[in-house]
Design a protein around this motif. Structure first.
Motif, mmCIF file in Angstrom:
data_model
loop_
_atom_site.group_PDB
_atom_site.id
_atom_site.type_symbol
_atom_site.label_atom_id
_atom_site.label_comp_id
_atom_site.label_asym_id
_atom_site.label_seq_id
_atom_site.Cartn_x
_atom_site.Cartn_y
_atom_site.Cartn_z
ATOM 1 N N GLY A 1 -23.960 -5.564 -0.704
ATOM 2 C CA GLY A 1 -23.549 -6.326 0.472
ATOM 3 C C GLY A 1 -23.434 -7.798 0.180
ATOM 4 N N SER A 2 -24.337 -8.314 -0.658
ATOM 5 C CA SER A 2 -24.280 -9.724 -1.031
ATOM 6 C C SER A 2 -23.019 -10.030 -1.815
ATOM 7 C CB SER A 2 -25.518 -10.095 -1.848
ATOM 8 O OG SER A 2 -25.447 -11.434 -2.291
ATOM 9 N N ARG A 3 -22.669 -9.136 -2.735
ATOM 10 C CA ARG A 3 -21.446 -9.353 -3.528
ATOM 11 C C ARG A 3 -20.207 -9.292 -2.652
ATOM 12 N NH1 ARG A 3 -24.186 -5.981 -7.264
ATOM 13 N NH2 ARG A 3 -22.945 -4.192 -6.556
ATOM 14 N N ARG A 4 -20.193 -8.362 -1.703
ATOM 15 C CA ARG A 4 -19.023 -8.256 -0.820
ATOM 16 C C ARG A 4 -18.884 -9.491 0.059
ATOM 17 N NH1 ARG A 4 -20.655 -2.713 -0.461
ATOM 18 N NH2 ARG A 4 -21.859 -3.173 1.414
ATOM 19 N N SER A 5 -19.987 -9.961 0.625
ATOM 20 C CA SER A 5 -19.910 -11.155 1.474
ATOM 21 C C SER A 5 -19.537 -12.377 0.660
ATOM 22 C CB SER A 5 -21.256 -11.381 2.178
ATOM 23 O OG SER A 5 -22.292 -11.645 1.242
ATOM 24 N N LEU A 6 -20.016 -12.459 -0.582
ATOM 25 C CA LEU A 6 -19.657 -13.572 -1.454
ATOM 26 C C LEU A 6 -18.171 -13.573 -1.759
ATOM 27 C CD1 LEU A 6 -20.235 -15.892 -3.409
ATOM 28 C CD2 LEU A 6 -20.934 -14.188 -5.102
ATOM 29 N N ALA A 7 -17.640 -12.398 -2.132
ATOM 30 C CA ALA A 7 -16.209 -12.302 -2.435
ATOM 31 C C ALA A 7 -15.368 -12.611 -1.203
ATOM 32 C CB ALA A 7 -15.889 -10.910 -2.973
ATOM 33 N N ALA A 8 -15.796 -12.092 -0.049
ATOM 34 C CA ALA A 8 -15.042 -12.342 1.181
ATOM 35 C C ALA A 8 -15.069 -13.818 1.550
ATOM 36 C CB ALA A 8 -15.608 -11.499 2.319
ATOM 37 N N LEU B 1 -11.671 -15.958 1.797
ATOM 38 C CA LEU B 1 -11.277 -16.532 3.087
ATOM 39 C C LEU B 1 -11.193 -18.045 3.011
ATOM 40 C CD1 LEU B 1 -13.432 -14.331 5.494
ATOM 41 C CD2 LEU B 1 -10.944 -14.288 5.265
ATOM 42 N N GLY B 2 -12.193 -18.682 2.385
ATOM 43 C CA GLY B 2 -12.184 -20.134 2.301
ATOM 44 C C GLY B 2 -11.028 -20.670 1.479
ATOM 45 N N ALA B 3 -10.786 -20.049 0.315
ATOM 46 C CA ALA B 3 -9.707 -20.529 -0.557
ATOM 47 C C ALA B 3 -8.336 -20.293 0.068
ATOM 48 C CB ALA B 3 -9.804 -19.839 -1.915
ATOM 49 N N VAL B 4 -8.132 -19.102 0.618
ATOM 50 C CA VAL B 4 -6.837 -18.792 1.243
ATOM 51 C C VAL B 4 -6.620 -19.672 2.475
ATOM 52 C CG1 VAL B 4 -5.509 -17.013 2.436
ATOM 53 C CG2 VAL B 4 -6.739 -16.461 0.337
ATOM 54 N N ALA C 1 -9.229 -29.448 5.564
ATOM 55 C CA ALA C 1 -9.102 -28.370 4.574
ATOM 56 C C ALA C 1 -9.678 -28.804 3.231
ATOM 57 C CB ALA C 1 -7.632 -27.974 4.422
ATOM 58 N N ILE C 2 -9.457 -30.064 2.865
ATOM 59 C CA ILE C 2 -10.026 -30.578 1.617
ATOM 60 C C ILE C 2 -11.549 -30.629 1.714
ATOM 61 C CG2 ILE C 2 -10.137 -32.596 0.110
ATOM 62 C CD1 ILE C 2 -7.238 -33.170 0.865
ATOM 63 N N VAL C 3 -12.052 -31.062 2.883
ATOM 64 C CA VAL C 3 -13.502 -31.059 3.095
ATOM 65 C C VAL C 3 -14.048 -29.633 2.995
ATOM 66 C CG1 VAL C 3 -15.321 -31.519 4.779
ATOM 67 C CG2 VAL C 3 -13.455 -33.145 4.496
ATOM 68 N N GLY C 4 -13.311 -28.682 3.564
ATOM 69 C CA GLY C 4 -13.745 -27.293 3.502
ATOM 70 C C GLY C 4 -13.790 -26.758 2.078
ATOM 71 N N LEU C 5 -12.802 -27.122 1.256
ATOM 72 C CA LEU C 5 -12.817 -26.694 -0.144
ATOM 73 C C LEU C 5 -14.022 -27.268 -0.876
ATOM 74 C CD1 LEU C 5 -9.094 -26.877 -1.343
ATOM 75 C CD2 LEU C 5 -10.538 -24.852 -1.186
ATOM 76 N N GLY D 1 -4.991 -20.684 9.375
ATOM 77 C CA GLY D 1 -5.696 -21.040 8.153
ATOM 78 C C GLY D 1 -7.046 -21.670 8.442
ATOM 79 N N GLY D 2 -7.110 -22.504 9.474
ATOM 80 C CA GLY D 2 -8.385 -23.086 9.864
ATOM 81 C C GLY D 2 -9.382 -22.025 10.302
ATOM 82 N N LEU D 3 -8.910 -20.985 10.976
ATOM 83 C CA LEU D 3 -9.810 -19.910 11.394
ATOM 84 C C LEU D 3 -10.362 -19.143 10.192
ATOM 85 C CD1 LEU D 3 -7.943 -18.474 14.531
ATOM 86 C CD2 LEU D 3 -9.946 -19.984 14.465
ATOM 87 N N LEU D 4 -9.549 -19.013 9.139
ATOM 88 C CA LEU D 4 -10.049 -18.365 7.927
ATOM 89 C C LEU D 4 -11.179 -19.179 7.299
ATOM 90 C CD1 LEU D 4 -6.746 -17.131 6.217
ATOM 91 C CD2 LEU D 4 -8.348 -15.824 7.607
ATOM 92 N N ILE D 5 -11.022 -20.507 7.298
ATOM 93 C CA ILE D 5 -12.096 -21.364 6.782
ATOM 94 C C ILE D 5 -13.342 -21.216 7.652
ATOM 95 C CG2 ILE D 5 -12.756 -23.732 6.238
ATOM 96 C CD1 ILE D 5 -9.815 -24.375 5.814
ATOM 97 N N LEU D 6 -13.131 -21.140 8.960
ATOM 98 C CA LEU D 6 -14.255 -20.953 9.877
ATOM 99 C C LEU D 6 -14.993 -19.648 9.571
ATOM 100 C CD1 LEU D 6 -15.942 -21.505 12.430
ATOM 101 C CD2 LEU D 6 -14.070 -20.502 13.771
ATOM 102 N N LEU D 7 -14.262 -18.573 9.339
ATOM 103 C CA LEU D 7 -14.894 -17.291 9.013
ATOM 104 C C LEU D 7 -15.680 -17.388 7.708
ATOM 105 C CD1 LEU D 7 -12.086 -14.731 9.962
ATOM 106 C CD2 LEU D 7 -14.220 -15.199 11.182
#
Length: 221
Positions: free
Chosen positions: A26-33, A37-40, A82-86, A158-164
């Motif tokens: 579960g940790s690996r899946r949440s990490l990958a997700a 999500l953040g990068a996309v 978005a840059i701050v989020g990255l 895209g902002g919502l993906l960063i939020l997730l």
């Protein structure tokens, strides 16, 4: 009638501890997700912010002048967030404990702010009004046939993906590894180098190695 003895049926034991293998998966899946999500999301915001958000025509003495405004003309906030989020997405793996929670919250807030400002910019006409005034030289110039594209909403998505990604980091970030862990020293002294022995004159390879090190193989140890 003979008595019938009831045979107790064994009941499954309740699980008192979480399965380590399940937690790791579960940790690996949440990490990958979270990373995906953040990068996309940041990529979508940065790309969509450079597209045309609004179109219109400014009335001039010789007719109508077509004008356009891209996302950065309307508002530069989504791209900046978005840059701050990255940066926050990378920093999540560089900190631990309470610091990781703070960075994860910053990641989530960056996505939320990018989504809200992009949504608000979908109906904004200020950028085109300023462009019309600058192009025509008339501060009172107005925009006719104003229309907006779908790019502001793509930016908001895209902002919502960063939020997730930020919400995932807040929920599961404590289980994620820290990339700085393997670079930290644990205080264990490093093993010293073994003392060099004098080269064996009967072994030519030892003489060449000594010469490569800048040593005089003819000198006695």
């Amino acid at each position: 009638m003979e008595g019938v003895s009831a045979v107790p049926v064994p009941q499954p034991r309740a699980r008192t501890a979480a399965d380590p293998a399940s937690d790791s998966a579960g940790s690996r899946r949440s990490l990958a997700a979270g990373l995906l999500l953040g990068a996309v999301g940041a990529t979508v915001v940065l790309l969509a912010s450079g597209q045309t958000w609004a179109e219109g025509r400014a009335a001039t003495g010789g007719g109508a002048l077509p004008l356009t405004a891209d996302g950065r003309d309307v508002t530069g906030v989504p791209a900046a967030l978005a840059i701050v989020g990255l940066a926050a997405l990378v920093a999540v793996f560089a900190v631990r404990g309470a610091g990781r929670g703070i960075v994860a919250a910053l990641l989530a807030l960056s996505g939320l702010g990018a989504a809200l400002t992009a949504w608000a910019g979908a109906s904004d006409s200020t950028a085109l009004d300023e462009e019309a005034a600058r192009t025509t030289g008339d501060a009172a110039a107005t925009i006719d046939a104003l229309s907006h594209t779908a790019w502001p909403y793509v930016t908001a998505a895209g902002g919502l993906l960063i939020l997730l990604a930020g919400l995932l980091a807040l929920r599961y970030g404590s289980r994620w590894p820290a990339m700085s862990g393997k670079y930290e020293r644990d205080g264990t002294p490093r093993p010293g180098k073994a003392p060099r022995t004098a080269p064996d004159p009967d072994r030519p390879e030892d003489l060449w190695k000594a010469l490569d090190r800048g040593e005089d193989p003819t000198r006695e140890a």
